[in-house]
Design a protein around this motif. Structure first.
Motif, PDB file in Angstrom:
ATOM      1  N   MET A   1       0.657  -1.051   0.295  1.00 52.18           N
ATOM      2  CA  MET A   1       0.451  -0.053  -0.166  1.00 52.18           C
ATOM      3  C   MET A   1       0.781   1.134   0.115  1.00 52.18           C
ATOM      4  N   GLU A   2       0.622   1.983  -0.367  1.00 54.99           N
ATOM      5  CA  GLU A   2       1.179   3.775  -0.916  1.00 54.99           C
ATOM      6  C   GLU A   2       1.007   4.545  -0.214  1.00 54.99           C
ATOM      7  N   LYS A   3       2.136   4.969   0.365  1.00 57.25           N
ATOM      8  CA  LYS A   3       2.175   5.821   2.006  1.00 57.25           C
ATOM      9  C   LYS A   3       1.852   7.105   1.567  1.00 57.25           C
ATOM     10  N   ILE A   4       1.024   7.988   1.943  1.00 61.81           N
ATOM     11  CA  ILE A   4       1.293   9.054   2.087  1.00 61.81           C
ATOM     12  C   ILE A   4       1.422  10.097   3.310  1.00 61.81           C
ATOM     13  N   MET A   5       2.183  10.455   4.131  1.00 63.60           N
ATOM     14  CA  MET A   5       2.948  11.561   4.998  1.00 63.60           C
ATOM     15  C   MET A   5       2.516  12.871   4.621  1.00 63.60           C
ATOM     16  N   ILE A   6       1.294  12.953   6.023  1.00 63.23           N
ATOM     17  CA  ILE A   6       0.941  14.699   6.264  1.00 63.23           C
ATOM     18  C   ILE A   6       1.538  15.457   7.152  1.00 63.23           C
ATOM     19  N   VAL A   7       2.179  16.772   7.307  1.00 64.84           N
ATOM     20  CA  VAL A   7       2.565  17.467   8.219  1.00 64.84           C
ATOM     21  C   VAL A   7       1.825  18.396   8.006  1.00 64.84           C
ATOM     22  N   GLU A   8       0.790  18.868   8.882  1.00 59.68           N
ATOM     23  CA  GLU A   8       0.116  20.301   8.920  1.00 59.68           C
ATOM     24  C   GLU A   8      -0.284  20.550  10.959  1.00 59.68           C
ATOM     25  N   ASP A   9       0.262  21.628  10.297  1.00 52.30           N
ATOM     26  CA  ASP A   9      -0.619  21.815  12.199  1.00 52.30           C
ATOM     27  C   ASP A   9      -1.895  21.914  13.069  1.00 52.30           C
ATOM     28  N   ASP A  10      -2.400  22.142  11.922  1.00 54.64           N
ATOM     29  CA  ASP A  10      -3.881  22.342  12.550  1.00 54.64           C
ATOM     30  C   ASP A  10      -4.857  21.128  12.311  1.00 54.64           C
ATOM     31  N   MET A  11      -4.566  19.899  12.903  1.00 56.11           N
ATOM     32  CA  MET A  11      -5.544  18.561  13.183  1.00 56.11           C
ATOM     33  C   MET A  11      -6.518  18.420  12.414  1.00 56.11           C
ATOM     34  N   LYS A  12      -7.439  19.126  12.921  1.00 52.29           N
ATOM     35  CA  LYS A  12      -9.191  19.490  12.109  1.00 52.29           C
ATOM     36  C   LYS A  12      -8.731  19.110  10.473  1.00 52.29           C
ATOM     37  N   ILE A  13      -7.725  20.058   9.429  1.00 54.42           N
ATOM     38  CA  ILE A  13      -6.814  20.245   8.377  1.00 54.42           C
ATOM     39  C   ILE A  13      -6.822  18.302   8.342  1.00 54.42           C
ATOM     40  N   ALA A  14      -5.631  18.369   8.914  1.00 54.77           N
ATOM     41  CA  ALA A  14      -4.920  16.730   8.649  1.00 54.77           C
ATOM     42  C   ALA A  14      -6.179  16.026   8.802  1.00 54.77           C
ATOM     43  N   ASP A  15      -6.192  16.145   9.779  1.00 54.52           N
ATOM     44  CA  ASP A  15      -7.400  14.376  10.273  1.00 54.52           C
ATOM     45  C   ASP A  15      -8.457  14.131   8.727  1.00 54.52           C
ATOM     46  N   PHE A  16      -8.949  15.976   8.231  1.00 56.89           N
ATOM     47  CA  PHE A  16     -10.020  15.852   7.414  1.00 56.89           C
ATOM     48  C   PHE A  16      -9.262  14.681   6.266  1.00 56.89           C
ATOM     49  N   LEU A  17      -7.831  15.704   5.437  1.00 59.19           N
ATOM     50  CA  LEU A  17      -7.582  14.891   4.650  1.00 59.19           C
ATOM     51  C   LEU A  17      -7.348  13.407   4.623  1.00 59.19           C
ATOM     52  N   SER A  18      -6.760  12.730   5.985  1.00 65.13           N
ATOM     53  CA  SER A  18      -6.020  11.397   6.434  1.00 65.13           C
ATOM     54  C   SER A  18      -7.741  10.779   6.247  1.00 65.13           C
ATOM     55  N   SER A  19      -8.379  11.400   6.381  1.00 64.66           N
ATOM     56  CA  SER A  19     -10.028  10.545   6.637  1.00 64.66           C
ATOM     57  C   SER A  19     -10.336  10.399   5.100  1.00 64.66           C
ATOM     58  N   TYR A  20     -10.311  11.373   4.190  1.00 61.45           N
ATOM     59  CA  TYR A  20     -10.875  11.126   3.048  1.00 61.45           C
ATOM     60  C   TYR A  20      -9.601  10.675   2.167  1.00 61.45           C
ATOM     61  N   ILE A  21      -8.384  10.795   2.338  1.00 64.09           N
ATOM     62  CA  ILE A  21      -7.043  10.089   1.377  1.00 64.09           C
ATOM     63  C   ILE A  21      -6.929   8.381   1.817  1.00 64.09           C
ATOM     64  N   GLU A  22      -7.621   8.350   2.823  1.00 63.59           N
ATOM     65  CA  GLU A  22      -7.097   7.037   3.002  1.00 63.59           C
ATOM     66  C   GLU A  22      -8.974   6.278   2.297  1.00 63.59           C
ATOM     67  N   LYS A  23     -10.299   6.868   2.415  1.00 59.62           N
ATOM     68  CA  LYS A  23     -10.722   6.271   0.875  1.00 59.62           C
ATOM     69  C   LYS A  23     -10.293   6.173  -0.535  1.00 59.62           C
ATOM     70  N   TYR A  24      -9.399   5.775  -0.562  1.00 57.30           N
ATOM     71  CA  TYR A  24      -8.723   5.718  -1.674  1.00 57.30           C
ATOM     72  C   TYR A  24      -7.858   4.964  -2.095  1.00 57.30           C
ATOM     73  N   GLY A  25      -7.321   3.799  -0.653  1.00 57.39           N
ATOM     74  CA  GLY A  25      -6.260   3.206  -0.229  1.00 57.39           C
ATOM     75  C   GLY A  25      -5.679   3.336  -0.162  1.00 57.39           C
ATOM     76  N   TYR A  26      -5.216   4.451   0.242  1.00 52.94           N
ATOM     77  CA  TYR A  26      -3.717   5.223   0.773  1.00 52.94           C
ATOM     78  C   TYR A  26      -3.662   4.728   2.159  1.00 52.94           C
ATOM     79  N   GLU A  27      -2.162   4.193   2.547  1.00 56.19           N
ATOM     80  CA  GLU A  27      -1.634   4.697   3.941  1.00 56.19           C
ATOM     81  C   GLU A  27      -0.990   5.724   3.783  1.00 56.19           C
ATOM     82  N   VAL A  28      -2.172   6.208   5.306  1.00 54.01           N
ATOM     83  CA  VAL A  28      -1.739   7.767   5.599  1.00 54.01           C
ATOM     84  C   VAL A  28      -1.026   7.872   7.339  1.00 54.01           C
ATOM     85  N   THR A  29       0.331   9.079   7.133  1.00 51.66           N
ATOM     86  CA  THR A  29       1.275   9.059   8.536  1.00 51.66           C
ATOM     87  C   THR A  29       0.304  10.460   8.871  1.00 51.66           C
TER      88      THR A  29
END
Length: 234
Positions: A1-29
């Motif tokens: 599984m391809e991994k995406i890493m998010i570096v964002e200090d606004d946790m609401k934005i980071a969590d939103f991006l993580s949830s959305y990206i994971e729906k497309y089959g990526y592993e998110v950190t």
């Protein structure tokens, strides 16, 4: 599984991006320690990085430069900054693309997929991978990897460049000044100790693959690779 890493200090934005990206089959950190982003990057080894500019301690430009010293993975900046110079700075500091906030998640996904295709997929440059081989020692500059007798270890970009220079000159001496100019040609002055530290790291990487005493210091000249010493650990 391809991994995406998010570096964002606004946790609401980071969590939103993580949830959305994971729906497309990526592993998110999501990075949580903003003083040690590079350490997290090394641990995760992501296929792509989403990077904010305004971060605690050091900004995204700084972290992108550090990452570029050891990885060519795609970096997409995401920022509320909308000025043209901000986008220029992002690209000049090693970024591959720029998304302004507020953003639509479908735009983020489209840009992620585009960068993935260019880096790893159908649009990736088709060429034969460069491999430098000397007496069973193999360096893969594009992978930042070195191997010997089925032992493999990862390298930083600087370590790979040093080993490449040593291999290109093998069995001759690679001059200190030549190494300094190749590795830090964008800097006016570099402390000699900086090269010493990187040579020590290179020696440690050789030890990891079973080669002792691989880099010989030639007083007043530079360094020489001694692959013939590899049998000492056999």
């Amino acid at each position: 599984m391809e991994k995406i890493m998010i570096v964002e200090d606004d946790m609401k934005i980071a969590d939103f991006l993580s949830s959305y990206i994971e729906k497309y089959g990526y592993e998110v950190t999501i990075a949580k320690d903003f003083e040690h982003v590079l350490d997290t990057f090394r641990e995760v080894q992501p296929s792509l990085l989403l990077l904010d500019i305004n971060l605690p301690s050091y900004d995204g430009y700084y972290w992108c430069r550090q990452i570029r010293n050891e990885s060519i993975c795609p970096v997409i900046f995401i920022s509320a900054r909308t000025g043209e110079m901000d986008q220029v700075m992002a690209l000049e500091n090693g970024g591959d693309d720029f998304i302004t906030k507020p953003f639509h998640p479908d735009i983020v996904m489209a840009k992620i997929r585009s960068q993935m295709r260019r880096a790893y997929g159908e649009y990736a440059t088709k060429y034969k991978e460069r491999v430098l081989v000397k007496e069973g020692l193999s360096l893969y500059p594009e992978r930042l990897e070195i191997s010997f007798k089925n032992e493999v270890t990862q390298l930083t970009k600087k370590e790979s460049d040093i080993i490449e220079s040593l291999l290109e000159r093998y069995p001759r001496v690679a001059g200190r000044q030549d190494l300094l100019e190749k590795l830090w040609d964008d800097q006016v002055y570099v402390d000699e100790n900086t090269l010493n530290v990187n040579i020590t790291r290179v020696r440690n990487k050789f030890q990891e693959i079973g080669i002792e005493n691989a880099v010989e210091t030639v007083r007043g000249a530079g360094y020489r690779l001694r692959i013939s010493w590899k049998e000492e650990k056999s």
